[in-house]
Enzyme design. Structure first.
Site, PDB file in Angstrom:
ATOM      1  N   TYR A  81     -17.278   6.324   2.120  1.00 14.52           N
ATOM      2  CA  TYR A  81     -18.711   6.291   2.439  1.00 14.52           C
ATOM      3  C   TYR A  81     -18.998   6.576   3.915  1.00 14.52           C
ATOM      4  CZ  TYR A  81     -18.910   3.994  -2.121  1.00 14.52           C
ATOM      5  OH  TYR A  81     -18.804   3.713  -3.465  1.00 14.52           O
ATOM      6  N   HIS A 128      -1.953   6.139   6.237  1.00 15.72           N
ATOM      7  CA  HIS A 128      -2.847   5.882   7.382  1.00 15.72           C
ATOM      8  C   HIS A 128      -2.937   4.392   7.680  1.00 15.72           C
ATOM      9  CE1 HIS A 128      -4.093  10.030   7.446  1.00 15.72           C
ATOM     10  NE2 HIS A 128      -4.269   9.961   6.136  1.00 15.72           N
ATOM     11  N   ASP A 170      -7.909  -5.355   0.464  1.00 11.29           N
ATOM     12  CA  ASP A 170      -8.909  -4.733  -0.400  1.00 11.29           C
ATOM     13  C   ASP A 170     -10.207  -4.644   0.376  1.00 11.29           C
ATOM     14  OD1 ASP A 170      -9.384  -3.477  -2.870  1.00 11.29           O
ATOM     15  OD2 ASP A 170     -10.510  -5.196  -3.583  1.00 11.29           O
ATOM     16  N   HIS A 183     -13.919  -2.593   9.986  1.00 10.70           N
ATOM     17  CA  HIS A 183     -13.625  -3.759   9.147  1.00 10.70           C
ATOM     18  C   HIS A 183     -12.116  -3.975   9.009  1.00 10.70           C
ATOM     19  CE1 HIS A 183     -14.297   0.070   7.313  1.00 10.70           C
ATOM     20  NE2 HIS A 183     -13.555  -0.239   6.265  1.00 10.70           N
ATOM     21  N   ASN A 200      -0.781   3.951   1.231  1.00  8.83           N
ATOM     22  CA  ASN A 200      -1.624   4.724   2.130  1.00  8.83           C
ATOM     23  C   ASN A 200      -0.968   4.789   3.520  1.00  8.83           C
ATOM     24  OD1 ASN A 200      -3.636   5.270   4.130  1.00  8.83           O
ATOM     25  ND2 ASN A 200      -5.204   4.869   2.575  1.00  8.83           N
ATOM     26  N   LYS A 233     -13.299   4.728  15.583  1.00  3.71           N
ATOM     27  CA  LYS A 233     -13.501   3.977  14.336  1.00  3.71           C
ATOM     28  C   LYS A 233     -12.493   2.838  14.234  1.00  3.71           C
ATOM     29  CE  LYS A 233     -13.370   4.171   9.314  1.00  3.71           C
ATOM     30  NZ  LYS A 233     -12.964   4.879   8.100  1.00  3.71           N
ATOM     31  N   THR A 245       0.839  -1.200   0.000  1.00  2.00           N
ATOM     32  CA  THR A 245       0.000   0.000   0.000  1.00  2.00           C
ATOM     33  C   THR A 245       0.875   1.251   0.000  1.00  2.00           C
ATOM     34  OG1 THR A 245      -1.831   1.126   1.127  1.00  2.00           O
ATOM     35  CG2 THR A 245      -0.140   0.217   2.533  1.00  2.00           C
TER      36      THR A 245
HETATM   37  P1  IMP Z   1      -9.508   0.236  -0.346  1.00  2.00           P
HETATM   38  O1  IMP Z   1      -9.489  -1.173  -0.833  1.00  2.00           O
HETATM   39  O2  IMP Z   1      -9.104   0.346   1.101  1.00  2.00           O
HETATM   40  O3  IMP Z   1      -8.767   1.175  -1.241  1.00  2.00           O
HETATM   41  O4  IMP Z   1     -11.034   0.712  -0.378  1.00  2.00           O
HETATM   42  C1  IMP Z   1     -11.785   0.774  -1.562  1.00  2.00           C
HETATM   43  C2  IMP Z   1     -12.898   1.777  -1.421  1.00  2.00           C
HETATM   44  O5  IMP Z   1     -13.819   1.352  -0.400  1.00  2.00           O
HETATM   45  C3  IMP Z   1     -12.460   3.162  -0.986  1.00  2.00           C
HETATM   46  O6  IMP Z   1     -12.099   3.951  -2.100  1.00  2.00           O
HETATM   47  C4  IMP Z   1     -13.710   3.713  -0.305  1.00  2.00           C
HETATM   48  O7  IMP Z   1     -14.636   4.198  -1.254  1.00  2.00           O
HETATM   49  C5  IMP Z   1     -14.290   2.471   0.341  1.00  2.00           C
HETATM   50  N1  IMP Z   1     -13.809   2.342   1.727  1.00  2.00           N
HETATM   51  C6  IMP Z   1     -12.836   1.510   2.179  1.00  2.00           C
HETATM   52  N2  IMP Z   1     -12.664   1.641   3.510  1.00  2.00           N
HETATM   53  C7  IMP Z   1     -13.549   2.591   3.897  1.00  2.00           C
HETATM   54  C8  IMP Z   1     -13.837   3.176   5.163  1.00  2.00           C
HETATM   55  O8  IMP Z   1     -13.253   2.864   6.223  1.00  2.00           O
HETATM   56  N3  IMP Z   1     -14.809   4.104   5.169  1.00  2.00           N
HETATM   57  C9  IMP Z   1     -15.485   4.486   4.050  1.00  2.00           C
HETATM   58  N4  IMP Z   1     -15.242   3.992   2.847  1.00  2.00           N
HETATM   59  C10 IMP Z   1     -14.275   3.037   2.769  1.00  2.00           C
END
Ligand code: IMP
Length: 191
Positions: free
Chosen positions: A151, A12, A69, A177, A10, A172, A8
């Site tokens: 979201y 955070h 993911d 999740h 990211n 949070k 990643t």
């Molecule tokens: P990723 O796989 O963590 O990049 O998440 C994919 C998409 O899911 C993100 O671009 C958000 O739209 C949504 N998402 C993932 N985690 C969260 C969260 O904790 N809160 C709100 N939306 C989330």
């Protein structure tokens, strides 16, 4: 100390796992590894995408690694947007447009139950191990709160009075999740 790559960029997410792992492993992100490109996420499931990303790193660097993911799965929409959560409103969409589309799709629907689900794929040597974390909740009709991302303003976790965008990040991170999936990964690594 053994190193483990987290596929990643990211910061955070990197910080979140580093706080959970209490030493034992040195977690290295892609930026530290010098990889700046986007890893393809073309699978049709969260499991598939997590594995794709982790295998990409393992095959290229021959290092143990993990990738995650996440998707928002809405019951009344048959689990959508799911693996397409990031680009629900299209390639040039954003969180605002994604939420607008979601609220539109749910207009007039009584069942607003949903869950966030994270899958982590860990690749250790030849072994591939999946960990899942979920949080159930409801999609509100209107946004509440300014924090968080994605979201969060319309997601009210079960048993809570604040949306993910209203509660402090610390709260949070206790129930999310991603935290639940990461805790399973950490428990496995520390065992
Ligand atoms: P990723 O796989 O963590 O990049 O998440 C994919 C998409 O899911 C993100 O671009 C958000 O739209 C949504 N998402 C993932 N985690 C969260 C969260 O904790 N809160 C709100 N939306 C989330």
């Amino acid at each position: 100390m053994p190193s483990l790559i987290f596929a990643t960029n990211n910061e955070h997410k990197l910080k979140e796992i580093q706080n959970l792992i209490h030493g034992g492993y040195k977690i290295i992100g892609l930026r530290e590894l010098g990889l700046d490109e986007d890893i393809p996420e073309t699978a049709e499931s969260l499991e598939g995408n997590a594995l794709l990303k982790a295998r990409y790193i393992r095959d290229r660097y021959k290092l143990d690694c993990f990738a995650d993911d996440t998707g928002l799965e809405v019951d009344a929409l048959g689990g959508s947007p799911g693996v397409h959560s990031a680009r629900y409103a299209g390639e040039d969409g954003n969180s605002g447009k994604n939420i607008d589309k979601l609220l539109d799709e749910l207009k007039g629907k009584e069942d607003r139950n949903a869950q966030f689900r994270t899958v982590i794929a860990l690749l250790l040597g030849d072994d591939e191990i999946l960990f899942t974390g979920k949080v159930r909740g409801r999609i509100l009709e209107k946004r509440r709160g300014n924090d968080g991302f994605g979201y969060d303003p319309v997601f009210l976790p079960e048993g809570c009075e604040q949306t993910f965008a209203e509660m402090p990040l610390k709260e949070k991170n206790k129930i999310s999740h991603r935290a639940r999936a990461m805790k399973k990964l950490v428990k496995f690594l520390e065992a």
